[in-house]
Design a protein around this motif. Sequence first.
Motif, mmCIF file in Angstrom:
data_model
loop_
_atom_site.group_PDB
_atom_site.id
_atom_site.type_symbol
_atom_site.label_atom_id
_atom_site.label_comp_id
_atom_site.label_asym_id
_atom_site.label_seq_id
_atom_site.Cartn_x
_atom_site.Cartn_y
_atom_site.Cartn_z
ATOM 1 N N SER A 1 -8.554 7.056 8.283
ATOM 2 C CA SER A 1 -7.846 5.895 8.300
ATOM 3 C C SER A 1 -6.327 6.360 7.802
ATOM 4 N N CYS B 1 0.963 -1.260 -0.124
ATOM 5 C CA CYS B 1 0.155 -0.107 0.166
ATOM 6 C C CYS B 1 0.852 1.337 0.034
ATOM 7 N N THR B 2 1.434 1.655 1.113
ATOM 8 C CA THR B 2 2.293 2.702 1.360
ATOM 9 C C THR B 2 3.583 2.161 0.448
ATOM 10 N N HIS C 1 -9.525 -3.058 6.241
ATOM 11 C CA HIS C 1 -8.756 -2.785 5.120
ATOM 12 C C HIS C 1 -8.131 -3.425 4.376
ATOM 13 N N ASN D 1 -5.413 -6.401 5.016
ATOM 14 C CA ASN D 1 -5.594 -7.435 5.801
ATOM 15 C C ASN D 1 -5.742 -8.749 5.165
ATOM 16 N N ALA E 1 6.617 -0.693 6.526
ATOM 17 C CA ALA E 1 5.345 -0.409 6.159
ATOM 18 C C ALA E 1 4.197 -0.908 6.943
ATOM 19 N N GLY E 2 2.897 -0.454 6.965
ATOM 20 C CA GLY E 2 1.991 -1.156 7.642
ATOM 21 C C GLY E 2 1.874 -2.521 7.078
ATOM 22 N N SER E 3 1.830 -2.676 5.953
ATOM 23 C CA SER E 3 1.548 -4.054 5.100
ATOM 24 C C SER E 3 2.658 -4.979 5.854
ATOM 25 N N HIS F 1 4.045 6.407 10.081
ATOM 26 C CA HIS F 1 3.613 7.635 9.237
ATOM 27 C C HIS F 1 2.268 7.889 9.480
HETATM 28 C C1 LIG Z 1 -2.949 2.334 6.214
HETATM 29 C C2 LIG Z 1 -3.426 1.201 6.853
HETATM 30 C C3 LIG Z 1 -3.040 0.059 6.475
HETATM 31 C C4 LIG Z 1 -1.780 -0.236 5.596
HETATM 32 O O1 LIG Z 1 -0.521 0.423 5.911
HETATM 33 P P1 LIG Z 1 0.547 0.873 4.846
HETATM 34 O O2 LIG Z 1 1.689 1.539 5.638
HETATM 35 O O3 LIG Z 1 -0.165 1.735 3.878
HETATM 36 O O4 LIG Z 1 1.138 -0.394 4.187
HETATM 37 C C5 LIG Z 1 -3.427 -1.148 7.125
HETATM 38 N N1 LIG Z 1 -4.668 -1.005 7.808
HETATM 39 C C6 LIG Z 1 -5.324 0.146 7.832
HETATM 40 C C7 LIG Z 1 -6.553 0.186 8.634
HETATM 41 C C8 LIG Z 1 -4.854 1.281 7.425
HETATM 42 O O5 LIG Z 1 -5.522 2.414 7.447
#
Ligand SMILES: *Cc1c(COP(=O)(O)O)cnc(C)c1O
Length: 949
Positions: free
Chosen positions: A504, A332-333, A598, A601, A564-566, A700
């Motif tokens: 989000s 994603c990011t 999201h 997931n 990254a979140g992912s 971030h």
């Molecule tokens: C932004 C987000 C993610 C993913 O994070 P990235 O850093 O973009 O990979 C996952 N879950 C939720 C609920 C988010 O808002």
Amino acid sequence: MTTSLNTQNEFIARHIGPRQADEAAMLQALGFDSLEALSASVIPESIKGTSVLDMGEGQGEAEALAAIKAIAGKNQLFKTYIGQGYYNCHTPAPILRNLLENPAWYTAYTPYQPEISQGRLESLLNYQTLISDLTGLPISNSSLLDEATAAAEAMTFCKRLSKNKGSHRFFASSHCHPQTLDVLRTRAEPLGITVVVEDERELGDVSDYFGALLQYPATNGDLFDYRELVERFHGVNALVAVAADLLALTLLAAPGEFGADVAIGSAQRFGVPLGFGGPHAAYFATRDAYKRDMPGRLVGMSVDRFGKPALRLAMQTREQHIRREKATSNICTAQVLLANIASMYAVYHGPVGLKQIAQRTHQLTAILAQGLVAQGVAVEQEYFFDTLTLATGSATAELHAKAHAAGINLRVVDDLRLGLSLDETSRQADVEALWALFGGVQPSFASLAATVQSRLPAALLRQSALLTHPVFNRYHSETELMRYLRKLADKDLALDRTMIPLGSCTMKLNAASEMIPITWPEFGSLHPFAPAEQSQGYKQLTDELEAMLCAATGYDAVSLQPNAGSQGEYAGLLAIRAYHQSRGDERRDICLIPSSAHGTNPATAHMAGMRVVVTACDTRGNVDIDDLRAKALEHREHLAALMITYPSTHGVFEEGIREICAIVHDNGGQVYIDGANMNAMVGLCAPGKFGGDVSHLNLHKTFCIPHGGGGPGVGPIGVKSHLAPFLPGHGQMDRKQGAVCAAPYGSASILPITWMYIRMMGGAGLKRASQLAILNANYISRRLEEHYPVLYSGSNGLVAHECILDLRPLKETSGISVDDVAKRLIDFGFHAPTMSFPVAGTLMIEPTESESKEELDRFINAMIQIREEIRAVEAGTLDKDDNPLKNAPHTAAELVGEWAHAYSREQAVYPLASLVESKYWPPVGRVDNVFGDRNLVCACPSIEAYQES
Ligand SMILES: *Cc1c(COP(=O)(O)O)cnc(C)c1O
């Protein structure tokens, strides 16, 4: 005398938008007399008080900067020749100052709204063109997270596309960078892929492979001709990916020219600081036929409402939200800011300048090699670009010690060999200092330089032209580059101009004091594999940050590696998987995911080898607990995990969260709490204390790292102690296995941002930030609810830190869509809220604590004015097709042309009088999405094509 002689913490009130008096007025509008009373109403009884932020008072900006300077001072900067995918380089000063350190670039969001993103989209198109030219492959995306994860994406890409369907074996050359091999192994295992690592020169039968990864030049420095090998793999329907060095490619035949199906690699040495391993942009390029399977984001050309060329994100935009567990990847990011630095580095140097840098690096390496041979050193390579492996035998340890004493880092290959890589920054004196380590008669640089021959194999020399597009040949003076950067930035809306109310995504202040340390050389110039004693500053920084994040989340241990979140989601699910396996619970592979989740997931669960079972939500947007219980029971033999976002993606603190966690635990599962919404919780409640086993945080989002226009990010995970043994390891860390990223601390060089934020806010400041985020969201929700219904709220009628406006009824009565409202907001100078997530036909608004009441009111007034326009459409006083909403955004060019609309020019561009004084003019009209996907162009078009259109 009442003035305190000790400095006050001025920062908290600077980070937070509303003034004291505003706060009181907003609370009053909501019917509360204190912030405490508001949060007491919002946070469910069962989880109240789970967070005690025991971290002392926040420090003022000057004190915190002094403290982090002292930490930075503990890092030691040796002359480093370690290479292995990371090279010293010069960030050109105008790019450092006008891009990397410029909020117009670093505070922008991912360019989902193309009309306000043309500047960074152009820069990313330049990046794609650069990559495509250098790799000889026509389709490039606009960055991935790092070279090793890009290699892993290439592996799964080959798996999807290879016609050798029965095969589960992937060949990875032993000449690949070790960290790449580690990440490949981590990724392969849950998917049932076997990674076979061997020397490709000794490869026998290849018929049982679906794909292969080769490194060019090889990690030890060798330059191999892969043509024949690629043909062999193609002969058995296997695809070939080549990890290639971009600087070398300016001189060498491109992977696309010798048959590669995919090229991946890092753009770090194009002007991006080493930063102890990241963030850097990785690249991914492929053939035209495979473009629809590309992971990550792709910028493409389209046209706007007037038929003029306009850029946008093509095809896979938010593909995880649409394809869920069938998505091509969970990225994603990505690394947009770093991709922009690399592309501007190419714009500034141009093809001639880049080749000169490459030539100089190569010639110095050739001189170095020749001198070493004269000194009796065994250099293993006949052909090379910038890297040598030296067979130093029994002298290895002693040489190493000597280098260390001289302040030099060489690569330790093994007990008998040393490696070294030169780079853009290398000079004659460096070569001489390296010779000096080996003693004996010192070679003469001048005489070797006069006779040195190229050591690039003639058969691999690049024949094709490079970067012929005007953009790479026009901005070579600093004045021109400065103005180009400014011109592009001026086309875009970032946080330096307007709130970006993205649900989000938490687009809060990225304070200057937080940003300053990241470009200090003590943080920027350290190689990720430098000896540990040289990175003691980073050690202290990461130890302290881990403790801070444990305190904020209630977890026992934190890994900062995911970039990254992912990647955090992925690392978290792998920890859960390994935990089950460690207990002999191999069967547990079901991941429950509520329908509102999201898209990353389900995409991540699939990557972790889990089967996704979707659970329902009730009419209030909460997890349907009965359905969850039924599914947990049904799958209790196989239940691995629940992935749940809290507060929910619907913007509500669900009251049943403890019960939900208990149901999952009772049936043998682990609870993954997606922490993207942590901004509502810090200091108020803690996922590690109310049932979560693991969470990722988005530094971030909640913790002030800027979004960079779509990256960088950091997605650390926090875990309870029973999962701590299963956190990601790395070849350079104590725990060697399970790397999810190329570098041990992922995007280490931006961690100072979060450290500074937490240090300056302190426990009380962080809690206050969460409370103000909730106050701001509820204020907007309350003021807009009579105009647009708020879709979900808690039983008290309150929302958490974001709210969802339901525009579906308006579509019925007026034909006006969320898109129309989002685009109309541009005429008011705003970035749109999140569109159609998590519910189609809605807008999700998250103001964050950093927005002042003035800015919130400005936004509210715009939304009310837009509602008035919709009422006019409903009433028939505005035409249902020709109205300011359907035609938004309005450009200056349209205004000075013939005006054919039934509404006035004033209404089009100055719908509120206050806009006359300060107006954002979008450079293009509404962009046509369908046209762009049908006619995919994702590199800079030729000038002729541009003029024709
Ligand atoms: C932004 C987000 C993610 C993913 O994070 P990235 O850093 O973009 O990979 C996952 N879950 C939720 C609920 C988010 O808002």
